[in-house]
Design an enzyme around this catalytic site. Structure first.
Site, PDB file in Angstrom:
ATOM      1  N   TYR A 197     -15.820  16.094 -16.875  1.00 46.92           N
ATOM      2  CA  TYR A 197     -16.169  14.674 -16.785  1.00 46.92           C
ATOM      3  C   TYR A 197     -17.232  14.453 -15.704  1.00 46.92           C
ATOM      4  O   TYR A 197     -17.094  14.939 -14.573  1.00 46.92           O
ATOM      5  CB  TYR A 197     -14.896  13.871 -16.478  1.00 46.92           C
ATOM      6  N   ASP A 215      -6.989  17.937 -15.549  1.00 46.68           N
ATOM      7  CA  ASP A 215      -7.282  16.576 -15.999  1.00 46.68           C
ATOM      8  C   ASP A 215      -6.848  16.501 -17.468  1.00 46.68           C
ATOM      9  O   ASP A 215      -7.479  17.093 -18.340  1.00 46.68           O
ATOM     10  CB  ASP A 215      -8.786  16.316 -15.820  1.00 46.68           C
ATOM     11  N   ARG A 223       0.839  -1.209   0.000  1.00 48.14           N
ATOM     12  CA  ARG A 223       0.000   0.000   0.000  1.00 48.14           C
ATOM     13  C   ARG A 223       0.871   1.255   0.000  1.00 48.14           C
ATOM     14  O   ARG A 223       0.565   2.250  -0.653  1.00 48.14           O
ATOM     15  CB  ARG A 223      -0.953   0.014   1.208  1.00 48.14           C
ATOM     16  N   LYS A 259      -7.544   5.428 -20.145  1.00 46.92           N
ATOM     17  CA  LYS A 259      -7.798   5.873 -21.513  1.00 46.92           C
ATOM     18  C   LYS A 259      -6.499   5.760 -22.327  1.00 46.92           C
ATOM     19  O   LYS A 259      -5.978   4.685 -22.466  1.00 46.92           O
ATOM     20  CB  LYS A 259      -8.379   7.289 -21.478  1.00 46.92           C
TER      21      LYS A 259
HETATM   22  C1  LIG Z   1     -12.641   8.335 -17.628  1.00 47.41           C
HETATM   23  C2  LIG Z   1     -12.309   9.693 -17.143  1.00 47.41           C
HETATM   24  C3  LIG Z   1     -12.127   9.948 -15.769  1.00 47.41           C
HETATM   25  C4  LIG Z   1     -12.341   8.889 -14.696  1.00 47.41           C
HETATM   26  O1  LIG Z   1     -11.433   7.853 -14.786  1.00 47.41           O
HETATM   27  P1  LIG Z   1     -11.745   6.322 -14.362  1.00 47.41           P
HETATM   28  O2  LIG Z   1     -10.458   5.655 -14.705  1.00 47.41           O
HETATM   29  O3  LIG Z   1     -12.914   5.874 -15.158  1.00 47.41           O
HETATM   30  O4  LIG Z   1     -12.028   6.324 -12.904  1.00 47.41           O
HETATM   31  C5  LIG Z   1     -11.764  11.228 -15.390  1.00 47.41           C
HETATM   32  N1  LIG Z   1     -11.609  12.204 -16.303  1.00 47.41           N
HETATM   33  C6  LIG Z   1     -11.795  12.001 -17.621  1.00 47.41           C
HETATM   34  C7  LIG Z   1     -11.615  13.123 -18.576  1.00 47.41           C
HETATM   35  C8  LIG Z   1     -12.156  10.742 -18.083  1.00 47.41           C
HETATM   36  O5  LIG Z   1     -12.361  10.552 -19.395  1.00 47.41           O
END
Ligand SMILES: *Cc1c(COP(=O)(O)O)cnc(C)c1O
Length: 377
Positions: A98, A170, A46, A195
């Site tokens: 998001y 982000d 952890r 992604k």
């Molecule tokens: C998918 C996504 C998230 C969240 O991520 P997870 O891996 O699904 O928890 C946050 N920001 C953006 C822009 C995303 O496309």
């Protein structure tokens, strides 16, 4: 070193135990102490793990940052980062972001006493006007999902920095290959590595990168205290994905741009929202701030019936949420990714039935265009 080289070598090297060129997966919860009261470099997974450390160092290098942290999901990354704030702190959040981040802020953090305010950060005067003495953080996302609006990151950082406000970006949609927020003055970059960074639609994971030692210490403490770190096997898979990030991004980018141009000329398509097109209202900012456009964008068709026909007659594009994988996906925000938003909010934001979002994969672009051509009727 250049990005392509860092993606393959940063943080990685032959394993110290046996010289394995590809790092083994340290699938262990705990590590033997070297002697009485003498832990080795790792003691408990952890808190830290060699497989995770490699990925963290690699992602930090790719973002031009000193410190990287990886998490079980993108939302685990965001939840951990936002936990550095307390009740009474005022947070300014871009109003088009998001949905999961929106839900975390509204359903989890606001009820605990954080003052969460959504502001259109494309309007810098609105940002200046929203800042209060207790403003502690500004959260950005660019390009936004699914409308592909852009935020001017260096302008936002310039407003925040003298006031000591922590800025976040982000960077999921572009990956560090096409946008490096730390270079533009942003304090902390966040990713859903689910992604593009992993890129193979087989892991959910997240990351945070910073250059600031104090912020880094806070994130490290929170990652350990909250137990939100990414598991070793998932780190191994993500690391495997990262190595091809540059070549994948180039193909995503060229395929998506070709499809955007093709769609723009189609009689049943009324608008293409792609920052690489001259018709995008923020095309100049895109050219200044980003070195490419990635593979995800949106477009509008003449009406909901055309959209429905399109979504149900494709053979290569898969009807699915998410983005950033090697395979092409398509979705309708109205019925899928943004369904949890109330109908009037979706209408107000123009997330209507005619809007389609695609995540263009790395298949041959001729096949993708032929697939769309057959389905848009
Ligand atoms: C998918 C996504 C998230 C969240 O991520 P997870 O891996 O699904 O928890 C946050 N920001 C953006 C822009 C995303 O496309």
């Amino acid at each position: 070193m250049k990005f392509e080289t860092l993606a393959i070598h940063a943080g990685q090297g032959p394993d110290p135990a046996y010289g394995a060129v590809m790092s083994p997966i340290y699938q262990t919860s705990t590590f033997a102490f070297q002697d009485y009261n003498q832990p080795g470099p790792f003691d408990y997974t952890r808190s830290g793990n060699p497989t995770r450390k490699q990925l963290e160092d690699c992602l930090a290098a790719l973002e031009g940052g000193k410190f990287g942290y990886v998490f079980a999901t993108g939302m685990a990354a965001s939840a951990t980062l936002l936990s550095m704030f307390n009740a009474g702190d005022h947070l300014i959040i871009h109003d088009d972001l998001y949905g999961g981040t929106y839900r975390l802020l509204v359903s989890v953090l606001a009820p605990k006493g954080m003052e969460v305010e959504f502001v259109n950060l494309r309007d810098l005067d609105a940002l200046r006007a929203a800042i209060k003495p207790n403003t502690k953080g500004i959260w950005t996302e660019t390009p936004t999902n699914p409308l592909m609006n852009l935020l001017d990151l260096s302008a936002i950082a310039e407003i925040a920095k003298p006031k000591g406000i922590v800025t976040f970006c982000d960077n999921t949609f572009l990956s560090p290959f096409y946008q490096r927020p730390l270079d533009l003055g942003i304090d902390i970059v966040m990713h859903s590595t689910t992604k593009y960074i992993n890129g193979h639609s087989d892991v959910v994971a997240g990351a945070a990168i910073t250059n600031d030692p104090e912020l880094s210490d806070k994130i490290k403490m929170l990652q350990n205290a909250m137990g939100t770190a990414q598991a070793p096997f998932d780190c191994f898979l993500t690391m495997r994905g990262v190595k091809t990030l540059p070549v994948r991004m180039e193909r995503h980018n060229s395929n998506a741009l070709a499809i955007a141009h093709w769609l723009e000329a189609h009689p049943k398509v009324t608008q293409v929202l792609h920052p690489g097109l001259e018709s995008h209202p923020q095309h100049e900012l895109a050219k200044r701030q980003m070195s490419g456009y990635g593979g995800t964008f949106s477009f509008r068709v003449t009406d909901g019936e055309v959209a429905k026909h399109l979504l149900t007659h494709l053979k290569i594009f898969v009807l699915a949420e998410s983005l950033g994988g090697v395979e092409s996906l398509i979705e309708q925000p109205w019925t899928m990714t943004h369904l949890s938003m109330p109908e009037d909010v979706r209408r107000k934001l123009t997330l209507t039935e005619d809007l389609i979002r695609i995540s263009v994969g790395i298949e041959h672009v001729d096949d993708l265009i032929a697939d769309l051509e057959e389905a848009i009727k």
